[in-house]
Motif scaffolding. Structure first.
Motif, short mmCIF file in Angstrom:
data_model
loop_
_atom_site.label_atom_id
_atom_site.label_comp_id
_atom_site.label_asym_id
_atom_site.label_seq_id
_atom_site.Cartn_x
_atom_site.Cartn_y
_atom_site.Cartn_z
N GLN A 348 0.83 -1.20 0.00
CA GLN A 348 0.00 0.00 0.00
C GLN A 348 0.87 1.26 0.00
O GLN A 348 0.62 2.21 -0.73
CB GLN A 348 -0.91 0.01 1.24
N SER A 349 1.91 1.24 0.84
CA SER A 349 2.82 2.39 0.89
C SER A 349 3.52 2.57 -0.44
O SER A 349 3.70 3.70 -0.93
CB SER A 349 3.84 2.17 2.01
N LEU A 350 3.92 1.45 -1.05
CA LEU A 350 4.58 1.52 -2.36
C LEU A 350 3.65 2.12 -3.41
O LEU A 350 4.08 2.93 -4.25
CB LEU A 350 5.05 0.13 -2.77
N ALA A 356 2.57 9.17 -6.11
CA ALA A 356 3.21 10.48 -5.89
C ALA A 356 4.31 10.71 -6.91
O ALA A 356 4.46 11.83 -7.45
CB ALA A 356 3.77 10.55 -4.47
N ARG A 357 5.07 9.66 -7.20
CA ARG A 357 6.14 9.81 -8.19
C ARG A 357 5.56 10.05 -9.58
O ARG A 357 6.12 10.83 -10.36
CB ARG A 357 7.02 8.54 -8.19
N MET A 361 6.36 13.20 -11.82
CA MET A 361 6.83 13.10 -13.19
C MET A 361 5.95 13.92 -14.13
O MET A 361 6.45 14.54 -15.07
CB MET A 361 6.85 11.62 -13.62
N VAL A 362 4.65 13.93 -13.84
CA VAL A 362 3.76 14.74 -14.67
C VAL A 362 4.11 16.21 -14.51
O VAL A 362 4.18 16.97 -15.50
CB VAL A 362 2.29 14.48 -14.28
#
Length: 600
Positions: A348-350, A356-357, A361-362
């Motif tokens: 879940q954390s991943l 978020a990453r 990136m967007v």
């Protein structure tokens, strides 16, 4: 399940191998230490026994009855014969005069013979009372049985004696047979009688065998002895001249009391295979125990693998649905053990981090697009007047004044483009670590003055005032003057851009504990919390109105921060929010006055 079972089996067998190695190494060390202890005991007994013989001979040499004139030669002979009867290991005892002639001896052996050339006589007069093993040919002919298979060998113990006036009158000498050493050897080896093929060797200083198996007497069996360099005692694995390898405990004679000893080495040896036979048995037991334990753990692993696989399958199915976009979260697994819950939490954390990453990136992609658009705009602005000026120069004959104006315009716009390209190149070099600083002592007040001078025209155009508070004393740092001016000019240029016309900009210099701190303050439009978080990232620009004629690619702050960090300093920013202005703070290590003078 098979993989887990095999892994458990492998781990168990490896552990059994490690334990086997530890146990066998310890057992081998114990056996070697036993051999070394036996060698030490034998050496100690030899040294003590030899000391007793030396002390006996010394006492006899000091007896007044031997040196005095009252005793006749017959009395002295009877005394020597009585001593020989009591101590059978004395093969010969005799008294010489100062010239080396034998005056009297036990059983009249060698009486009248001159022994002045013999080592024991000469050594005694020099204060050396022990002579190492040797063969006495003349004495051997008189004492050795005809059927003896080995030549007789002796150790000599001799002391000078004195007359009534205290002068050296001659030498009292003895030939000590090696029988006493053989008795000591047997007493020490008695505990090892239960072991087979255990032998004792006594080696002289030249590493030749003095006592031991008949085949080795007088030989040097050690090909490359390791133990002489290992200390006075211990054990080692040695290869003998017969091609066999032996475990050898050894101890070198150190002497006892005032007797220096003869430097002999006692070795207790056994064929390596026979010596380590208990180790081989222990190794077999450990390995068999390891196999049994491994089989037990393999069965247990099969059961655990079945219990583990079902929750993992369910977790994998949920992860697959997340990947397909059917669900956003991984649902809890009913009845799962704690580790599955931990794994689910980690997944879940991943997922959150990946989202978020992805968002970052967007945003980075958006900033890249904005940067490309800004770059195109910034390059097009100077290109348009350059192109127009070139067309005018080509289409009509301009007078000298017009040519000068057009040339100045082309030069100004070209310098602007060059500045943009230089900024991009600097960012590239810093990012790749290719910038080399020319570090020298720099007075930061002078760097501030130069940076203010560069930005003054831009500030004057907007009727902005730049106030400098630099103090009276020098503010020395070790740095690259050109790069420090570049950093300060970037900060001032940034302040003028985002400060309205007629605004105020202040440059304050202070020197707290071993640091030089420079603050650039403005009363401009300020910065949002989000912008402060990303202010020093490449291509970051606030969404605010900016005079495009001033240019800018959004790389200045990122470049400035990296340059400050290369100087061992730090660059930070703070703002109270919209229309509250901004403050950029540069902190650099201060250079003491003594260090500055030394650097110069």
């Amino acid at each position: 399940m098979l993989l887990l079972s095999g892994l458990v089996l492998l781990i168990t067998l490896v552990l059994a191998g490690v334990l086997d190695r530890l146990f066998t190494q310890r057992e081998e060390a114990d056996i070697g230490q036993q051999f070394a202890e036996l060698a030490i005991q034998a050496t100690d007994k030899l040294d003590r026994s030899l000391f007793e013989r030396v002390r006996e001979v010394q006492l006899l040499a000091n007896q007044a009855g031997l040196a005095g004139t009252a005793s006749t030669l017959d009395d002295k002979r009877r005394l020597l014969e009585a001593m020989q009867t009591t101590y059978a290991y004395y093969a010969w005892l005799g008294i010489t005069d100062s010239e080396g002639k034998v005056l009297v001896s036990a059983n009249r052996l060698l009486e009248g013979v001159n022994v002045a050339h013999r080592p024991w006589f000469k050594n005694a007069l020099k204060g050396v009372h022990l002579t190492d093993v040797h063969e006495a040919a003349l004495l051997a002919r008189l004492l050795q049985p005809k059927d003896a298979k080995e030549p007789m060998r002796f150790i000599d113990v001799a002391f000078p004696y004195r007359d009534a006036q205290g002068r050296i009158a001659g030498v009292f000498g003895t030939h000590l047979s090696l029988a006493w050493a053989a008795d000591i050897e047997k007493s020490v080896m008695l505990p090892l009688l239960k072991r087979k093929q255990v032998q004792t060797l006594i080696l002289g200083k030249d590493m030749a065998v003095i006592m031991g198996p008949k085949a080795l007497i007088g030989t040097r069996p050690l090909q490359n002895p390791a133990f002489p360099a290992s200390g006075a005692s211990g054990y080692a694995v040695e290869r003998f001249g017969d091609g066999k390898t032996y475990l050898a405990g050894y101890s070198k004679s150190q002497g006892h009391s005032f007797s220096p000893g003869l430097g002999w080495t006692v070795m207790v040896i056994q064929d390596l295979g026979a010596a380590y036979a208990p180790v081989a048995e222990l190794r077999y037991q450990v390995l068999m125990s390891g196999v049994c334990i491994a089989a037990l753990f393999a069965v247990l692993a099969l059961w655990l693998a079945g219990r583990t696989s079902r929750p993992l399958d369910l977790l994998a199915a949920s992860a697959g649905r997340v990947e397909a976009g059917d669900i956003d979260d991984i649902a809890p697994i009913p009845g799962a053990y704690r580790e599955i819950g931990v794994l689910r939490t980690s997944l879940q954390s991943l997922l959150k981090k990946l989202k978020a990453r992805e968002s970052a990136m967007v945003q980075a992609d958006r900033r890249k697009d904005e940067f490309l658009a800004t770059l195109a705009h910034e390059l097009r602005n100077p290109l348009a007047p350059i192109s127009s000026a070139a067309d005018l120069l080509r289409m009509a004959r301009a007078d000298e004044a017009q040519q000068r104006r057009l040339g100045e315009m082309i030069g100004r716009q070209t310098r602007h483009m060059t500045g943009l390209v230089d900024d991009l190149l600097d960012v590239s070099r810093v990012t790749r670590g290719e910038i080399a600083l020319d570090l020298r002592p720099v007075d930061l007040r002078e760097a501030i003055a130069e940076a203010v001078e560069q930005v003054a025209p831009l500030a004057a155009a907007k009727s902005q005032g730049i106030e400098t508070q630099a103090g009276a004393g020098p503010a020395m740092v070790m740095g690259d003057r050109k790069r420090l001016v570049q950093v300060l000019a970037n900060l001032l240029n940034n302040a003028t851009k985002y400060t309205p016309a007629g605004g105020r900009i202040a440059v304050e210099l202070s020197m707290p504990a071993e640091r030089v701190v420079l603050a650039v303050r403005d009363n401009g439009i300020g910065m949002s919390a989000d912008l402060m978080e990303h202010a020093f990232e490449l291509f970051t620009q606030e969404t605010r109105k900016t005079d495009r004629s001033l240019g800018g690619l959004g790389v200045g702050l990122a470049l400035s921060k990296r340059l400050v960090e290369l100087h061992g300093g730090a660059l930070s920013v703070c703002s109270e929010g919209k229309d509250q202005g901004s403050t950029f703070v540069v902190s650099l290590p201060a250079l003491a006055e003594a260090e500055a003078e030394l650097a110069v």
